[in-house]
Design a protein around this motif. Structure first.
Motif, PDB file in Angstrom:
ATOM      1  N   ARG A 170       0.831  -1.213   0.000  1.00  0.00           N
ATOM      2  CA  ARG A 170       0.000   0.000   0.000  1.00  0.00           C
ATOM      3  C   ARG A 170       0.858   1.252   0.000  1.00  0.00           C
ATOM      4  NH1 ARG A 170      -4.069  -2.355   4.423  1.00  0.00           N
ATOM      5  NH2 ARG A 170      -4.615  -4.222   3.260  1.00  0.00           N
ATOM      6  N   GLN A 171       0.801   2.016   1.058  1.00  0.00           N
ATOM      7  CA  GLN A 171       1.515   3.289   1.136  1.00  0.00           C
ATOM      8  C   GLN A 171       2.764   3.181   1.999  1.00  0.00           C
ATOM      9  OE1 GLN A 171      -0.321   4.600  -1.470  1.00  0.00           O
ATOM     10  NE2 GLN A 171       0.152   6.516  -0.457  1.00  0.00           N
ATOM     11  N   ALA A 172       3.427   2.021   1.989  1.00  0.00           N
ATOM     12  CA  ALA A 172       4.593   1.844   2.851  1.00  0.00           C
ATOM     13  C   ALA A 172       5.621   0.911   2.225  1.00  0.00           C
ATOM     14  CB  ALA A 172       4.163   1.300   4.206  1.00  0.00           C
ATOM     15  N   LEU A 173       6.841   1.128   2.628  1.00  0.00           N
ATOM     16  CA  LEU A 173       7.948   0.253   2.270  1.00  0.00           C
ATOM     17  C   LEU A 173       8.441  -0.362   3.568  1.00  0.00           C
ATOM     18  CD1 LEU A 173      10.078  -0.770   0.196  1.00  0.00           C
ATOM     19  CD2 LEU A 173      11.420   1.272   0.769  1.00  0.00           C
ATOM     20  N   TYR A 174       8.334  -1.683   3.683  1.00  0.00           N
ATOM     21  CA  TYR A 174       8.803  -2.408   4.853  1.00  0.00           C
ATOM     22  C   TYR A 174      10.210  -2.895   4.562  1.00  0.00           C
ATOM     23  CZ  TYR A 174       3.988  -2.491   6.491  1.00  0.00           C
ATOM     24  OH  TYR A 174       2.742  -2.128   6.923  1.00  0.00           O
ATOM     25  N   GLU A 218      19.686   4.239  12.956  1.00  0.00           N
ATOM     26  CA  GLU A 218      20.457   5.384  13.429  1.00  0.00           C
ATOM     27  C   GLU A 218      21.111   6.193  12.313  1.00  0.00           C
ATOM     28  OE1 GLU A 218      23.258   3.947  16.318  1.00  0.00           O
ATOM     29  OE2 GLU A 218      21.662   3.125  17.589  1.00  0.00           O
ATOM     30  N   HIS A 219      21.518   5.540  11.226  1.00  0.00           N
ATOM     31  CA  HIS A 219      22.342   6.230  10.238  1.00  0.00           C
ATOM     32  C   HIS A 219      21.705   6.420   8.859  1.00  0.00           C
ATOM     33  CE1 HIS A 219      25.774   6.154  12.941  1.00  0.00           C
ATOM     34  NE2 HIS A 219      25.435   4.904  13.230  1.00  0.00           N
ATOM     35  N   TYR A 220      20.743   5.589   8.484  1.00  0.00           N
ATOM     36  CA  TYR A 220      20.287   5.624   7.095  1.00  0.00           C
ATOM     37  C   TYR A 220      18.783   5.838   6.906  1.00  0.00           C
ATOM     38  CZ  TYR A 220      24.876   3.487   6.742  1.00  0.00           C
ATOM     39  OH  TYR A 220      26.202   3.221   6.870  1.00  0.00           O
ATOM     40  N   LEU A 221      17.990   5.555   7.914  1.00  0.00           N
ATOM     41  CA  LEU A 221      16.534   5.600   7.731  1.00  0.00           C
ATOM     42  C   LEU A 221      16.014   6.952   7.247  1.00  0.00           C
ATOM     43  CD1 LEU A 221      14.078   3.789   7.801  1.00  0.00           C
ATOM     44  CD2 LEU A 221      13.735   4.423  10.199  1.00  0.00           C
ATOM     45  N   PRO A 222      16.478   8.084   7.772  1.00  0.00           N
ATOM     46  CA  PRO A 222      15.976   9.356   7.250  1.00  0.00           C
ATOM     47  C   PRO A 222      16.256   9.552   5.752  1.00  0.00           C
ATOM     48  CG  PRO A 222      17.071   9.689   9.351  1.00  0.00           C
ATOM     49  CD  PRO A 222      17.337   8.273   8.937  1.00  0.00           C
ATOM     50  N   GLY A 280       6.563  10.440  -4.927  1.00  0.00           N
ATOM     51  CA  GLY A 280       5.816  11.691  -5.012  1.00  0.00           C
ATOM     52  C   GLY A 280       4.809  11.835  -3.880  1.00  0.00           C
ATOM     53  N   ASP A 281       4.999  11.090  -2.813  1.00  0.00           N
ATOM     54  CA  ASP A 281       4.068  11.067  -1.689  1.00  0.00           C
ATOM     55  C   ASP A 281       4.808  11.437  -0.403  1.00  0.00           C
ATOM     56  OD1 ASP A 281       2.214  10.532   0.286  1.00  0.00           O
ATOM     57  OD2 ASP A 281       1.850   8.457  -0.325  1.00  0.00           O
ATOM     58  N   ASN A 282       4.547  12.645   0.111  1.00  0.00           N
ATOM     59  CA  ASN A 282       5.213  13.106   1.332  1.00  0.00           C
ATOM     60  C   ASN A 282       4.766  12.351   2.575  1.00  0.00           C
ATOM     61  OD1 ASN A 282       6.809  14.966   0.031  1.00  0.00           O
ATOM     62  ND2 ASN A 282       5.317  16.612   0.255  1.00  0.00           N
ATOM     63  N   GLU A 283       3.709  11.566   2.466  1.00  0.00           N
ATOM     64  CA  GLU A 283       3.193  10.787   3.586  1.00  0.00           C
ATOM     65  C   GLU A 283       3.663   9.327   3.535  1.00  0.00           C
ATOM     66  OE1 GLU A 283       0.858  12.071   5.965  1.00  0.00           O
ATOM     67  OE2 GLU A 283       1.424  14.000   5.103  1.00  0.00           O
ATOM     68  N   PHE A 284       4.427   8.970   2.522  1.00  0.00           N
ATOM     69  CA  PHE A 284       4.858   7.585   2.333  1.00  0.00           C
ATOM     70  C   PHE A 284       5.692   7.142   3.527  1.00  0.00           C
ATOM     71  CE2 PHE A 284       7.296   4.072   0.514  1.00  0.00           C
ATOM     72  CZ  PHE A 284       6.319   3.408  -0.198  1.00  0.00           C
ATOM     73  N   ASP A 285       5.369   5.966   4.079  1.00  0.00           N
ATOM     74  CA  ASP A 285       6.057   5.438   5.257  1.00  0.00           C
ATOM     75  C   ASP A 285       7.145   4.449   4.868  1.00  0.00           C
ATOM     76  OD1 ASP A 285       4.667   6.745   7.326  1.00  0.00           O
ATOM     77  OD2 ASP A 285       3.024   5.332   7.165  1.00  0.00           O
ATOM     78  N   VAL A 286       8.233   4.494   5.608  1.00  0.00           N
ATOM     79  CA  VAL A 286       9.273   3.478   5.520  1.00  0.00           C
ATOM     80  C   VAL A 286       9.369   2.876   6.915  1.00  0.00           C
ATOM     81  CG1 VAL A 286      11.699   2.984   5.096  1.00  0.00           C
ATOM     82  CG2 VAL A 286      10.513   4.686   3.704  1.00  0.00           C
ATOM     83  N   LEU A 287       9.090   1.591   6.999  1.00  0.00           N
ATOM     84  CA  LEU A 287       9.058   0.893   8.283  1.00  0.00           C
ATOM     85  C   LEU A 287      10.198  -0.110   8.336  1.00  0.00           C
ATOM     86  CD1 LEU A 287       5.243   0.329   8.144  1.00  0.00           C
ATOM     87  CD2 LEU A 287       6.414   2.029   9.525  1.00  0.00           C
ATOM     88  N   LEU A 288      10.877  -0.134   9.448  1.00  0.00           N
ATOM     89  CA  LEU A 288      12.040  -0.995   9.622  1.00  0.00           C
ATOM     90  C   LEU A 288      11.747  -1.991  10.737  1.00  0.00           C
ATOM     91  CD1 LEU A 288      15.051  -1.446   8.882  1.00  0.00           C
ATOM     92  CD2 LEU A 288      15.619   0.260  10.599  1.00  0.00           C
ATOM     93  N   GLN A 289      11.972  -3.276  10.455  1.00  0.00           N
ATOM     94  CA  GLN A 289      11.737  -4.309  11.461  1.00  0.00           C
ATOM     95  C   GLN A 289      12.621  -5.507  11.177  1.00  0.00           C
ATOM     96  OE1 GLN A 289       7.533  -4.609  10.561  1.00  0.00           O
ATOM     97  NE2 GLN A 289       7.815  -6.664   9.755  1.00  0.00           N
TER      98      GLN A 289
END
Length: 130
Positions: A32-36, A50-54, A65-74
């Motif tokens: 959907r609107q996220a990258l896991y 700590e170093h790369y997620l931002p 093109g989506d400022n609300e797009f989530d990147v989730l790390l697990q």
């Protein structure tokens, strides 16, 4: 795939040794609107967080093109788990074959030179394919 595009962007900003050590270890799943991003262990998870997620989130948002797009790390893996079987597998045949009283499986064990092997007893493998 979005993750591959993010990696291409990061390769221009991050040393190759860091890309190979920390970022290529991640598995990516887009939903959907996220990258896991799935890290193989807590060390990789902490380092990426700590170093790369931002920077990853920045590139993902630019590329989508989506400022609300989530990147989730697990912690996890994208390797699919095998489906459960509804019926039990056929029983293994008896290891006492007339011409082959024992079968042997050669295993190359890490730390042993390639010309040295360890042997373990093993049952023959039978395919369920027709």
């Amino acid at each position: 795939m979005l993750w591959q595009q993010c990696l291409q962007q990061l390769e221009q900003e991050v040393p190759n040794s860091e890309i190979n050590t920390w970022l290529r270890a991640l598995h990516a799943i887009e939903k959907r609107q996220a990258l896991y991003l799935l890290a193989p262990n807590t060390i990789v998870l902490q380092q990426v967080h700590e170093h790369y997620l931002p920077r990853i989130a920045f590139h993902a948002r630019i590329l989508t093109g989506d400022n609300e797009f989530d990147v989730l790390l697990q912690i996890g893996s994208s390797v699919p788990t095998p489906p459960l079987r509804e019926e039990p597998p056929p029983p293994f045949p008896s290891p006492n074959y007339p011409n082959h009283p024992r079968t042997c499986l050669i295993v190359n064990v890490a730390g042993i030179h390639s010309n040295q092997h360890r042997s373990v007893n093993a049952l023959p493998i039978h395919s369920t394919r027709a």
